[in-house]
Design an enzyme around this catalytic site. Structure first.
Site, PDB file in Angstrom:
ATOM      1  N   ASP A  13       0.856  -1.197   0.091  1.00 44.71           N
ATOM      2  CA  ASP A  13       0.084  -0.138  -0.094  1.00 44.71           C
ATOM      3  C   ASP A  13       0.841   1.105  -0.018  1.00 44.71           C
ATOM      4  O   ASP A  13       0.547   2.394   0.620  1.00 44.71           O
ATOM      5  CB  ASP A  13      -0.832   0.101   1.368  1.00 44.71           C
ATOM      6  CG  ASP A  13      -1.636  -1.209   1.391  1.00 44.71           C
ATOM      7  OD1 ASP A  13      -2.421  -1.665   0.070  1.00 44.71           O
ATOM      8  OD2 ASP A  13      -1.873  -1.838   2.327  1.00 44.71           O
ATOM      9  N   LYS A  16       1.921   2.255  -5.063  1.00 41.99           N
ATOM     10  CA  LYS A  16       2.361   1.493  -6.380  1.00 41.99           C
ATOM     11  C   LYS A  16       1.594   1.755  -7.647  1.00 41.99           C
ATOM     12  O   LYS A  16       1.999   2.057  -8.502  1.00 41.99           O
ATOM     13  CB  LYS A  16       2.460  -0.109  -6.217  1.00 41.99           C
ATOM     14  CG  LYS A  16       3.628  -0.428  -5.406  1.00 41.99           C
ATOM     15  CD  LYS A  16       3.809  -1.803  -5.489  1.00 41.99           C
ATOM     16  CE  LYS A  16       2.861  -2.913  -4.600  1.00 41.99           C
ATOM     17  NZ  LYS A  16       2.883  -2.547  -3.117  1.00 41.99           N
ATOM     18  N   GLY A  17       0.116   1.944  -7.424  1.00 38.70           N
ATOM     19  CA  GLY A  17      -0.584   1.814  -8.483  1.00 38.70           C
ATOM     20  C   GLY A  17      -0.352   3.226  -9.216  1.00 38.70           C
ATOM     21  O   GLY A  17      -0.153   2.939 -10.571  1.00 38.70           O
ATOM     22  N   GLY A  40      -4.298  -5.109  -4.227  1.00 44.34           N
ATOM     23  CA  GLY A  40      -5.030  -3.971  -4.808  1.00 44.34           C
ATOM     24  C   GLY A  40      -4.578  -2.657  -5.379  1.00 44.34           C
ATOM     25  O   GLY A  40      -3.961  -1.991  -4.874  1.00 44.34           O
ATOM     26  N   HIS A  41      -4.942  -2.467  -6.982  1.00 39.28           N
ATOM     27  CA  HIS A  41      -4.398  -1.147  -7.356  1.00 39.28           C
ATOM     28  C   HIS A  41      -5.482  -0.395  -7.782  1.00 39.28           C
ATOM     29  O   HIS A  41      -6.313  -1.092  -8.671  1.00 39.28           O
ATOM     30  CB  HIS A  41      -3.572  -1.546  -8.544  1.00 39.28           C
ATOM     31  CG  HIS A  41      -1.970  -2.133  -8.133  1.00 39.28           C
ATOM     32  ND1 HIS A  41      -1.114  -2.571  -8.844  1.00 39.28           N
ATOM     33  CD2 HIS A  41      -1.484  -2.353  -7.001  1.00 39.28           C
ATOM     34  CE1 HIS A  41      -0.108  -3.191  -8.138  1.00 39.28           C
ATOM     35  NE2 HIS A  41      -0.183  -2.806  -7.022  1.00 39.28           N
ATOM     36  N   GLN A 223       2.039  -6.219  -2.783  1.00 36.88           N
ATOM     37  CA  GLN A 223       2.542  -6.184  -1.198  1.00 36.88           C
ATOM     38  C   GLN A 223       3.809  -5.698  -1.121  1.00 36.88           C
ATOM     39  O   GLN A 223       4.013  -4.579  -2.097  1.00 36.88           O
ATOM     40  CB  GLN A 223       2.317  -7.712  -0.832  1.00 36.88           C
ATOM     41  CG  GLN A 223       1.157  -8.333  -0.646  1.00 36.88           C
ATOM     42  CD  GLN A 223       0.726  -9.218  -1.697  1.00 36.88           C
ATOM     43  OE1 GLN A 223       1.577  -9.938  -2.334  1.00 36.88           O
ATOM     44  NE2 GLN A 223      -0.439  -9.036  -2.435  1.00 36.88           N
ATOM     45  N   SER A 412       6.613  11.598  -5.554  1.00 34.55           N
ATOM     46  CA  SER A 412       5.046  11.622  -6.010  1.00 34.55           C
ATOM     47  C   SER A 412       4.308  12.552  -4.841  1.00 34.55           C
ATOM     48  O   SER A 412       4.384  12.281  -3.843  1.00 34.55           O
ATOM     49  CB  SER A 412       4.456  10.340  -5.977  1.00 34.55           C
ATOM     50  OG  SER A 412       3.068  10.252  -5.963  1.00 34.55           O
TER      51      SER A 412
HETATM   52  P1  IMP Z   1      -2.503 -12.753   2.591  1.00 38.19           P
HETATM   53  O1  IMP Z   1      -1.708 -12.368   1.583  1.00 38.19           O
HETATM   54  O2  IMP Z   1      -4.184 -12.850   2.395  1.00 38.19           O
HETATM   55  O3  IMP Z   1      -2.235 -14.289   3.265  1.00 38.19           O
HETATM   56  O4  IMP Z   1      -2.377 -12.086   4.011  1.00 38.19           O
HETATM   57  C1  IMP Z   1      -1.292 -11.970   4.717  1.00 38.19           C
HETATM   58  C2  IMP Z   1      -0.675 -10.732   5.335  1.00 38.19           C
HETATM   59  O5  IMP Z   1      -0.502  -9.797   4.408  1.00 38.19           O
HETATM   60  C3  IMP Z   1      -2.052 -10.018   5.837  1.00 38.19           C
HETATM   61  O6  IMP Z   1      -1.266  -8.990   6.862  1.00 38.19           O
HETATM   62  C4  IMP Z   1      -2.584  -8.802   4.765  1.00 38.19           C
HETATM   63  O7  IMP Z   1      -3.231  -7.878   5.442  1.00 38.19           O
HETATM   64  C5  IMP Z   1      -1.348  -8.512   3.904  1.00 38.19           C
HETATM   65  N1  IMP Z   1      -1.485  -8.263   2.691  1.00 38.19           N
HETATM   66  C6  IMP Z   1      -2.048  -9.241   1.705  1.00 38.19           C
HETATM   67  N2  IMP Z   1      -1.845  -8.416   0.583  1.00 38.19           N
HETATM   68  C7  IMP Z   1      -1.695  -7.132   0.645  1.00 38.19           C
HETATM   69  C8  IMP Z   1      -1.670  -5.786   0.137  1.00 38.19           C
HETATM   70  O8  IMP Z   1      -1.788  -5.978  -1.178  1.00 38.19           O
HETATM   71  N3  IMP Z   1      -1.457  -4.727   0.662  1.00 38.19           N
HETATM   72  C9  IMP Z   1      -1.149  -4.694   1.946  1.00 38.19           C
HETATM   73  N4  IMP Z   1      -1.241  -5.759   2.766  1.00 38.19           N
HETATM   74  C10 IMP Z   1      -1.381  -6.921   2.158  1.00 38.19           C
END
Ligand code: IMP
Length: 429
Positions: A13, A16-17, A40-41, A223, A412
Protein backbone atom coordinates in the site's frame (compact mmCIF):
# COMPACT_ATOMS: atom_id res chain seq x y z
CA UNK A 1 16.71 -2.05 -23.34
CA UNK A 2 16.16 -1.30 -19.67
CA UNK A 3 13.51 -3.18 -17.73
CA UNK A 4 12.03 -1.99 -14.45
CA UNK A 5 10.93 -4.01 -11.43
CA UNK A 6 8.58 -2.23 -9.06
CA UNK A 7 8.26 -3.50 -5.51
CA UNK A 8 6.75 -2.17 -2.30
CA UNK A 9 9.55 -1.44 0.18
CA UNK A 10 7.35 -1.38 3.31
CA UNK A 11 4.21 -3.42 4.16
CA UNK A 12 2.41 -2.81 0.87
CA UNK A 13 0.00 0.00 0.00
CA UNK A 14 2.88 2.40 -0.67
CA UNK A 15 1.05 3.88 -3.65
CA UNK A 16 2.42 1.54 -6.31
CA UNK A 17 -0.69 2.02 -8.48
CA UNK A 18 0.11 5.51 -9.70
CA UNK A 19 3.81 4.80 -10.31
CA UNK A 20 3.12 1.48 -12.03
CA UNK A 21 0.48 3.13 -14.20
CA UNK A 22 2.95 5.82 -15.26
CA UNK A 23 5.63 3.25 -16.05
CA UNK A 24 3.15 0.85 -17.70
CA UNK A 25 2.22 3.49 -20.24
CA UNK A 26 5.85 3.38 -21.45
CA UNK A 27 6.41 -0.38 -21.17
CA UNK A 28 5.84 -2.98 -23.89
CA UNK A 29 4.88 -5.71 -21.43
CA UNK A 30 3.76 -5.72 -17.80
CA UNK A 31 4.27 -8.86 -15.72
CA UNK A 32 2.83 -9.91 -12.36
CA UNK A 33 5.20 -12.42 -10.75
CA UNK A 34 3.89 -13.19 -7.25
CA UNK A 35 0.84 -12.92 -5.01
CA UNK A 36 -2.70 -13.17 -6.26
CA UNK A 37 -5.94 -11.24 -5.94
CA UNK A 38 -4.90 -10.15 -2.44
CA UNK A 39 -3.30 -7.10 -4.09
CA UNK A 40 -5.26 -3.97 -4.80
CA UNK A 41 -4.35 -1.31 -7.33
CA UNK A 42 -6.52 1.67 -8.11
CA UNK A 43 -5.80 3.33 -11.44
CA UNK A 44 -7.34 6.62 -12.46
CA UNK A 45 -7.14 7.17 -16.21
CA UNK A 46 -8.89 10.33 -17.33
CA UNK A 47 -12.36 10.23 -15.79
CA UNK A 48 -12.38 6.48 -15.18
CA UNK A 49 -11.28 4.60 -12.07
CA UNK A 50 -10.18 0.99 -12.52
CA UNK A 51 -9.74 -1.36 -9.60
CA UNK A 52 -7.33 -4.20 -10.24
CA UNK A 53 -6.46 -7.11 -7.95
CA UNK A 54 -5.06 -9.80 -10.16
CA UNK A 55 -4.55 -8.36 -13.62
CA UNK A 56 -1.35 -6.48 -14.42
CA UNK A 57 -1.80 -2.70 -14.60
CA UNK A 58 -0.88 -2.56 -18.31
CA UNK A 59 -4.21 -4.13 -19.18
CA UNK A 60 -6.19 -0.87 -19.05
CA UNK A 61 -4.03 0.72 -21.74
CA UNK A 62 -3.86 -2.41 -23.91
CA UNK A 63 -0.18 -3.12 -23.11
CA UNK A 64 0.73 -6.80 -23.22
CA UNK A 65 -0.07 -8.03 -19.70
CA UNK A 66 1.20 -11.28 -18.31
CA UNK A 67 0.41 -13.30 -15.21
CA UNK A 68 3.57 -15.23 -14.41
CA UNK A 69 3.94 -18.66 -12.85
CA UNK A 70 4.78 -17.12 -9.45
CA UNK A 71 1.19 -15.91 -9.08
CA UNK A 72 -1.57 -18.02 -7.51
CA UNK A 73 -4.62 -17.70 -9.73
CA UNK A 74 -8.26 -17.80 -8.65
CA UNK A 75 -10.06 -18.52 -11.95
CA UNK A 76 -13.40 -17.17 -10.71
CA UNK A 77 -11.83 -13.95 -9.42
CA UNK A 78 -10.05 -13.66 -12.78
CA UNK A 79 -13.32 -14.00 -14.70
CA UNK A 80 -15.10 -11.47 -12.49
CA UNK A 81 -12.25 -8.95 -12.86
CA UNK A 82 -12.05 -9.37 -16.63
CA UNK A 83 -15.82 -9.01 -17.01
CA UNK A 84 -15.85 -5.89 -14.86
CA UNK A 85 -13.06 -4.29 -16.89
CA UNK A 86 -14.71 -5.27 -20.18
CA UNK A 87 -17.82 -3.56 -18.85
CA UNK A 88 -15.68 -0.42 -18.53
CA UNK A 89 -14.61 -0.72 -22.16
CA UNK A 90 -11.22 -2.42 -21.69
CA UNK A 91 -10.37 -4.90 -24.46
CA UNK A 92 -8.82 -8.14 -23.17
CA UNK A 93 -7.86 -10.93 -25.57
CA UNK A 94 -5.09 -13.45 -26.14
CA UNK A 95 -3.17 -10.79 -28.01
CA UNK A 96 -2.72 -8.49 -25.02
CA UNK A 97 -3.11 -10.91 -22.12
CA UNK A 98 -1.46 -14.22 -21.18
CA UNK A 99 -1.45 -16.49 -18.14
CA UNK A 100 1.39 -18.89 -17.37
CA UNK A 101 0.11 -22.40 -17.90
CA UNK A 102 2.19 -23.56 -14.92
CA UNK A 103 0.40 -21.18 -12.54
CA UNK A 104 -1.16 -22.93 -9.51
CA UNK A 105 -4.88 -22.37 -8.96
CA UNK A 106 -6.61 -20.97 -5.88
CA UNK A 107 -9.68 -23.18 -5.33
CA UNK A 108 -12.73 -22.70 -3.09
CA UNK A 109 -11.16 -25.14 -0.61
CA UNK A 110 -8.23 -22.73 -0.17
CA UNK A 111 -10.55 -19.84 0.64
CA UNK A 112 -12.39 -22.10 3.12
CA UNK A 113 -9.17 -23.06 4.89
CA UNK A 114 -7.90 -19.47 5.05
CA UNK A 115 -11.17 -18.42 6.73
CA UNK A 116 -11.34 -21.40 9.09
CA UNK A 117 -7.79 -20.85 10.32
CA UNK A 118 -8.18 -17.14 10.81
CA UNK A 119 -11.43 -17.57 12.73
CA UNK A 120 -9.92 -20.29 14.92
CA UNK A 121 -6.79 -18.22 15.61
CA UNK A 122 -8.79 -15.48 17.34
CA UNK A 123 -6.42 -12.81 18.60
CA UNK A 124 -3.43 -14.65 17.11
CA UNK A 125 -4.76 -14.30 13.58
CA UNK A 126 -2.54 -13.03 10.79
CA UNK A 127 -5.23 -10.78 9.41
CA UNK A 128 -5.10 -12.24 5.91
CA UNK A 129 -7.19 -10.93 3.05
CA UNK A 130 -9.18 -14.18 3.22
CA UNK A 131 -8.54 -14.94 -0.46
CA UNK A 132 -6.94 -18.37 0.09
CA UNK A 133 -3.46 -17.16 -0.84
CA UNK A 134 -1.52 -18.99 1.91
CA UNK A 135 -3.22 -22.38 1.51
CA UNK A 136 -2.76 -22.21 -2.30
CA UNK A 137 0.98 -21.59 -1.96
CA UNK A 138 1.19 -24.42 0.60
CA UNK A 139 -0.29 -26.80 -1.95
CA UNK A 140 2.09 -25.53 -4.61
CA UNK A 141 5.20 -26.31 -2.57
CA UNK A 142 3.50 -29.46 -1.24
CA UNK A 143 3.34 -30.60 -4.87
CA UNK A 144 -0.40 -31.21 -4.85
CA UNK A 145 -1.66 -28.06 -6.59
CA UNK A 146 -4.01 -28.11 -9.56
CA UNK A 147 -2.42 -25.83 -12.16
CA UNK A 148 -3.72 -23.92 -15.16
CA UNK A 149 -2.38 -26.57 -17.56
CA UNK A 150 -4.38 -29.26 -15.72
CA UNK A 151 -7.57 -27.56 -16.88
CA UNK A 152 -6.83 -28.84 -20.37
CA UNK A 153 -6.61 -32.40 -19.05
CA UNK A 154 -9.57 -32.73 -16.72
CA UNK A 155 -10.16 -36.28 -17.94
CA UNK A 156 -6.92 -37.21 -16.15
CA UNK A 157 -7.28 -35.02 -13.09
CA UNK A 158 -9.00 -37.48 -10.71
CA UNK A 159 -5.83 -38.79 -8.96
CA UNK A 160 -4.61 -35.20 -8.46
CA UNK A 161 -7.97 -34.12 -7.05
CA UNK A 162 -8.02 -37.13 -4.76
CA UNK A 163 -4.54 -36.37 -3.41
CA UNK A 164 -5.37 -32.72 -2.86
CA UNK A 165 -8.73 -33.41 -1.27
CA UNK A 166 -7.39 -36.14 1.03
CA UNK A 167 -4.95 -33.56 2.40
CA UNK A 168 -7.68 -30.97 2.85
CA UNK A 169 -10.16 -33.43 4.33
CA UNK A 170 -7.76 -34.11 7.19
CA UNK A 171 -7.35 -30.39 7.84
CA UNK A 172 -11.07 -29.73 7.53
CA UNK A 173 -11.88 -32.53 9.97
CA UNK A 174 -9.91 -30.57 12.58
CA UNK A 175 -12.41 -27.75 12.13
CA UNK A 176 -15.45 -30.08 12.11
CA UNK A 177 -15.97 -29.45 8.42
CA UNK A 178 -17.26 -32.03 5.94
CA UNK A 179 -14.89 -33.54 3.34
CA UNK A 180 -14.42 -31.74 0.03
CA UNK A 181 -17.05 -32.56 -2.60
CA UNK A 182 -14.79 -33.98 -5.35
CA UNK A 183 -17.45 -34.13 -8.05
CA UNK A 184 -18.63 -30.61 -7.22
CA UNK A 185 -15.05 -29.30 -7.49
CA UNK A 186 -14.50 -31.08 -10.79
CA UNK A 187 -17.74 -29.67 -12.17
CA UNK A 188 -16.70 -26.15 -11.14
CA UNK A 189 -13.32 -26.60 -12.82
CA UNK A 190 -14.94 -27.97 -15.98
CA UNK A 191 -17.19 -24.92 -16.14
CA UNK A 192 -14.38 -22.36 -15.83
CA UNK A 193 -11.67 -24.26 -17.77
CA UNK A 194 -12.24 -22.83 -21.26
CA UNK A 195 -12.36 -19.29 -19.96
CA UNK A 196 -8.90 -19.60 -18.38
CA UNK A 197 -7.38 -21.72 -21.13
CA UNK A 198 -8.04 -19.12 -23.85
CA UNK A 199 -5.21 -17.07 -22.26
CA UNK A 200 -2.94 -19.92 -21.08
CA UNK A 201 0.50 -20.48 -22.58
CA UNK A 202 4.15 -21.00 -21.60
CA UNK A 203 4.71 -17.31 -20.87
CA UNK A 204 8.47 -17.71 -20.51
CA UNK A 205 8.45 -18.32 -24.28
CA UNK A 206 6.32 -15.27 -25.00
CA UNK A 207 8.60 -13.17 -22.80
CA UNK A 208 11.68 -14.53 -24.49
CA UNK A 209 10.22 -13.50 -27.84
CA UNK A 210 9.24 -9.96 -26.80
CA UNK A 211 12.60 -9.45 -25.07
CA UNK A 212 14.38 -10.48 -28.23
CA UNK A 213 12.35 -7.92 -30.14
CA UNK A 214 13.65 -5.23 -27.74
CA UNK A 215 10.57 -4.88 -25.53
CA UNK A 216 10.77 -2.95 -22.28
CA UNK A 217 9.35 -5.13 -19.53
CA UNK A 218 7.81 -3.82 -16.34
CA UNK A 219 7.65 -6.33 -13.49
CA UNK A 220 4.82 -5.35 -11.18
CA UNK A 221 5.28 -6.48 -7.60
CA UNK A 222 2.42 -6.81 -5.14
CA UNK A 223 2.42 -6.29 -1.35
CA UNK A 224 5.76 -5.18 0.16
CA UNK A 225 9.13 -6.56 1.23
CA UNK A 226 8.14 -6.60 4.91
CA UNK A 227 5.40 -9.08 3.94
CA UNK A 228 7.93 -11.36 2.18
CA UNK A 229 7.64 -14.93 3.46
CA UNK A 230 11.42 -15.08 4.12
CA UNK A 231 12.46 -11.52 4.81
CA UNK A 232 9.29 -10.03 6.30
CA UNK A 233 7.84 -9.89 9.80
CA UNK A 234 7.26 -13.66 9.88
CA UNK A 235 4.74 -15.15 10.59
CA UNK A 236 2.75 -11.97 9.94
CA UNK A 237 3.53 -12.04 6.23
CA UNK A 238 1.99 -13.14 2.98
CA UNK A 239 2.98 -16.50 1.51
CA UNK A 240 5.05 -15.38 -1.47
CA UNK A 241 8.46 -13.80 -1.97
CA UNK A 242 7.74 -10.14 -2.55
CA UNK A 243 11.40 -9.17 -3.05
CA UNK A 244 12.65 -8.10 -6.47
CA UNK A 245 14.52 -11.40 -6.89
CA UNK A 246 11.28 -13.29 -7.38
CA UNK A 247 10.49 -11.31 -10.56
CA UNK A 248 12.81 -13.67 -12.33
CA UNK A 249 11.66 -17.00 -10.85
CA UNK A 250 8.02 -15.92 -10.99
CA UNK A 251 8.03 -15.12 -14.69
CA UNK A 252 10.61 -17.37 -16.32
CA UNK A 253 13.23 -14.80 -17.25
CA UNK A 254 16.76 -14.81 -15.84
CA UNK A 255 17.86 -12.50 -13.01
CA UNK A 256 19.53 -10.00 -15.33
CA UNK A 257 16.11 -9.14 -16.80
CA UNK A 258 15.05 -7.50 -13.54
CA UNK A 259 16.70 -4.20 -14.56
CA UNK A 260 16.17 -1.07 -12.47
CA UNK A 261 14.62 -2.01 -9.13
CA UNK A 262 12.27 0.77 -8.07
CA UNK A 263 11.26 0.52 -4.42
CA UNK A 264 8.02 2.33 -3.63
CA UNK A 265 8.23 3.99 -0.24
CA UNK A 266 5.54 5.98 1.54
CA UNK A 267 6.75 9.14 3.32
CA UNK A 268 5.38 7.60 6.55
CA UNK A 269 4.49 3.98 7.37
CA UNK A 270 1.30 1.89 7.24
CA UNK A 271 0.35 -1.75 7.54
CA UNK A 272 -2.86 -3.79 7.46
CA UNK A 273 -3.33 -6.98 9.39
CA UNK A 274 -1.54 -8.07 12.55
CA UNK A 275 2.15 -8.10 13.44
CA UNK A 276 4.96 -5.90 14.71
CA UNK A 277 5.05 -2.23 13.73
CA UNK A 278 7.75 -0.36 15.71
CA UNK A 279 6.71 3.20 14.81
CA UNK A 280 2.95 2.67 15.07
CA UNK A 281 1.04 5.68 16.41
CA UNK A 282 -2.07 5.06 18.48
CA UNK A 283 -2.63 8.74 19.14
CA UNK A 284 -4.22 11.70 17.41
CA UNK A 285 -1.10 12.17 15.24
CA UNK A 286 -1.67 8.67 13.82
CA UNK A 287 -5.34 9.41 13.35
CA UNK A 288 -4.52 12.62 11.50
CA UNK A 289 -2.02 10.85 9.22
CA UNK A 290 -4.55 8.07 8.52
CA UNK A 291 -7.31 10.53 7.67
CA UNK A 292 -5.13 12.76 5.52
CA UNK A 293 -3.70 9.71 3.72
CA UNK A 294 -7.11 7.98 3.26
CA UNK A 295 -5.59 4.86 4.76
CA UNK A 296 -8.21 2.23 4.04
CA UNK A 297 -7.41 -1.05 2.22
CA UNK A 298 -8.37 -1.31 -1.48
CA UNK A 299 -9.21 -5.03 -1.26
CA UNK A 300 -10.73 -5.42 2.19
CA UNK A 301 -11.65 -1.83 3.12
CA UNK A 302 -9.88 -2.32 6.46
CA UNK A 303 -8.45 0.70 8.25
CA UNK A 304 -4.66 0.69 7.98
CA UNK A 305 -2.40 1.08 10.98
CA UNK A 306 -0.27 4.22 10.70
CA UNK A 307 3.13 5.42 12.01
CA UNK A 308 6.16 7.63 11.40
CA UNK A 309 8.71 6.86 8.70
CA UNK A 310 10.99 4.00 9.73
CA UNK A 311 14.38 4.40 8.07
CA UNK A 312 15.72 1.22 9.68
CA UNK A 313 13.13 -0.90 7.92
CA UNK A 314 13.48 0.80 4.55
CA UNK A 315 17.29 0.61 4.63
CA UNK A 316 16.89 -3.12 5.27
CA UNK A 317 14.28 -3.72 2.53
CA UNK A 318 16.28 -1.70 -0.01
CA UNK A 319 19.34 -3.81 0.74
CA UNK A 320 17.44 -7.11 0.60
CA UNK A 321 15.80 -6.21 -2.69
CA UNK A 322 18.77 -4.51 -4.30
CA UNK A 323 16.76 -1.32 -4.80
CA UNK A 324 18.34 0.96 -7.41
CA UNK A 325 16.25 3.97 -6.46
CA UNK A 326 13.06 4.74 -4.56
CA UNK A 327 9.84 6.49 -5.43
CA UNK A 328 8.76 8.44 -2.36
CA UNK A 329 4.99 8.76 -2.25
CA UNK A 330 2.34 10.71 -0.33
CA UNK A 331 4.68 13.37 1.04
CA UNK A 332 1.74 15.79 0.89
CA UNK A 333 0.09 13.83 3.72
CA UNK A 334 2.76 15.29 6.04
CA UNK A 335 1.90 18.91 5.11
CA UNK A 336 0.91 20.99 8.11
CA UNK A 337 2.67 19.01 10.85
CA UNK A 338 4.73 21.24 13.13
CA UNK A 339 7.39 18.57 13.46
CA UNK A 340 7.96 15.22 11.75
CA UNK A 341 9.80 12.21 13.11
CA UNK A 342 11.99 9.58 11.47
CA UNK A 343 12.99 6.35 13.20
CA UNK A 344 16.77 5.98 12.91
CA UNK A 345 17.42 2.97 15.15
CA UNK A 346 15.88 0.61 17.69
CA UNK A 347 16.48 -0.08 21.34
CA UNK A 348 16.17 -3.70 22.45
CA UNK A 349 17.04 -4.83 25.98
CA UNK A 350 19.16 -1.71 26.49
CA UNK A 351 21.09 -2.20 23.24
CA UNK A 352 20.91 0.02 20.18
CA UNK A 353 20.24 -1.83 16.92
CA UNK A 354 20.46 -0.67 13.31
CA UNK A 355 18.30 -3.46 11.83
CA UNK A 356 15.10 -5.39 12.51
CA UNK A 357 16.00 -8.74 14.06
CA UNK A 358 14.46 -11.96 12.72
CA UNK A 359 12.91 -13.27 15.91
CA UNK A 360 9.19 -12.42 16.14
CA UNK A 361 9.23 -11.53 19.84
CA UNK A 362 12.26 -9.27 19.35
CA UNK A 363 10.54 -7.60 16.40
CA UNK A 364 7.56 -6.90 18.63
CA UNK A 365 9.76 -5.59 21.46
CA UNK A 366 12.04 -3.12 19.65
CA UNK A 367 11.51 0.50 20.60
CA UNK A 368 12.05 3.18 17.98
CA UNK A 369 14.70 5.87 18.39
CA UNK A 370 13.49 9.02 16.71
CA UNK A 371 15.07 12.02 15.09
CA UNK A 372 12.75 15.01 15.03
CA UNK A 373 12.75 17.52 12.19
CA UNK A 374 10.85 20.75 11.58
CA UNK A 375 7.68 20.23 9.53
CA UNK A 376 6.29 22.57 6.87
CA UNK A 377 3.06 24.50 6.73
CA UNK A 378 3.01 25.01 2.95
CA UNK A 379 1.30 22.53 0.62
CA UNK A 380 3.49 20.11 -1.30
CA UNK A 381 0.49 18.67 -3.16
CA UNK A 382 0.96 18.86 -6.91
CA UNK A 383 4.66 19.84 -6.78
CA UNK A 384 6.46 18.97 -10.02
CA UNK A 385 9.99 20.16 -9.23
CA UNK A 386 12.23 20.64 -6.20
CA UNK A 387 11.64 24.37 -6.50
CA UNK A 388 7.95 23.77 -5.72
CA UNK A 389 8.79 22.14 -2.37
CA UNK A 390 9.31 24.00 0.91
CA UNK A 391 12.89 23.82 2.23
CA UNK A 392 11.86 21.68 5.22
CA UNK A 393 10.25 19.11 2.93
CA UNK A 394 13.40 18.92 0.79
CA UNK A 395 15.45 18.38 3.96
CA UNK A 396 13.10 15.60 5.00
CA UNK A 397 13.50 13.83 1.65
CA UNK A 398 17.28 14.30 1.74
CA UNK A 399 17.49 12.92 5.26
CA UNK A 400 15.48 9.85 4.23
CA UNK A 401 17.77 9.30 1.27
CA UNK A 402 20.83 9.50 3.52
CA UNK A 403 19.43 7.16 6.18
CA UNK A 404 18.21 4.46 3.78
CA UNK A 405 21.47 4.63 1.78
CA UNK A 406 19.50 4.57 -1.48
CA UNK A 407 18.84 7.44 -3.91
CA UNK A 408 15.45 8.98 -4.54
CA UNK A 409 14.43 8.51 -8.18
CA UNK A 410 10.96 10.03 -7.94
CA UNK A 411 8.83 11.96 -5.49
CA UNK A 412 5.08 11.66 -5.92
CA UNK A 413 3.08 14.63 -4.65
CA UNK A 414 -0.54 13.67 -5.42
CA UNK A 415 -2.53 10.81 -6.96
CA UNK A 416 -2.40 12.58 -10.35
CA UNK A 417 0.03 11.05 -12.83
CA UNK A 418 1.78 14.36 -13.62
CA UNK A 419 2.33 15.43 -10.02
CA UNK A 420 5.75 13.84 -9.78
CA UNK A 421 9.27 15.16 -9.29
CA UNK A 422 11.46 13.06 -11.55
CA UNK A 423 15.08 12.73 -10.52
CA UNK A 424 16.04 9.67 -12.54
CA UNK A 425 13.88 7.92 -15.11
CA UNK A 426 13.96 4.18 -14.27
CA UNK A 427 13.52 3.25 -17.94
CA UNK A 428 16.58 5.22 -19.05
CA UNK A 429 19.65 3.07 -19.52
P1 IMP B 1 -2.64 -12.89 2.68
O1 IMP B 1 -1.74 -12.41 1.60
O2 IMP B 1 -4.10 -12.72 2.32
O3 IMP B 1 -2.32 -14.27 3.13
O4 IMP B 1 -2.42 -11.95 3.96
C1 IMP B 1 -1.23 -11.99 4.72
C2 IMP B 1 -0.83 -10.60 5.20
O5 IMP B 1 -0.48 -9.80 4.07
C3 IMP B 1 -1.94 -9.83 5.92
O6 IMP B 1 -1.34 -9.02 6.91
C4 IMP B 1 -2.52 -8.95 4.83
O7 IMP B 1 -3.14 -7.79 5.37
C5 IMP B 1 -1.26 -8.61 4.06
N1 IMP B 1 -1.52 -8.25 2.66
C6 IMP B 1 -1.81 -9.09 1.65
N2 IMP B 1 -1.95 -8.41 0.51
C7 IMP B 1 -1.73 -7.12 0.80
C8 IMP B 1 -1.68 -5.91 0.00
O8 IMP B 1 -1.88 -5.91 -1.22
N3 IMP B 1 -1.39 -4.76 0.67
C9 IMP B 1 -1.11 -4.75 2.00
N4 IMP B 1 -1.13 -5.84 2.77
C10 IMP B 1 -1.44 -7.02 2.17
Amino acid sequence: MANVTVIGAQWGDEGKGKIVDWLASRADAVVRFQGGHNAGHTLVVGETTYKLSLLPSGIVTGTLSIIGNGVVLDPWALKAEIEKLEGQGVVINDDNFAIADNCPLILPLHRDLDGLRETAAGKGKIGTTGRGIGPAYEDKVGRRAIRVCDLAHLDQVDPQIERLCAHHDALRAGFDQPPVDREGLKAELAEIADFVLQYAQPVWKRLKKVRKAGARVLFEGAQGVLLDVDHGTYPFVTSSNTVSGSASAGSGLGPSATGFVLGIVKAYTTRVGSGPFPTELDDEVGQRLGERGHEFGTVTGRQRRVGWFDAVLVRQTCAISGVTGIALTKIDVLDGFETVKICTGYRLNGKVMDYLPSHAASQAAVEPIYEEMPGWSESTAGAKSWADLPAAAIKYVQRIQELIETPVALVSTSPERDDTILVRDPFED
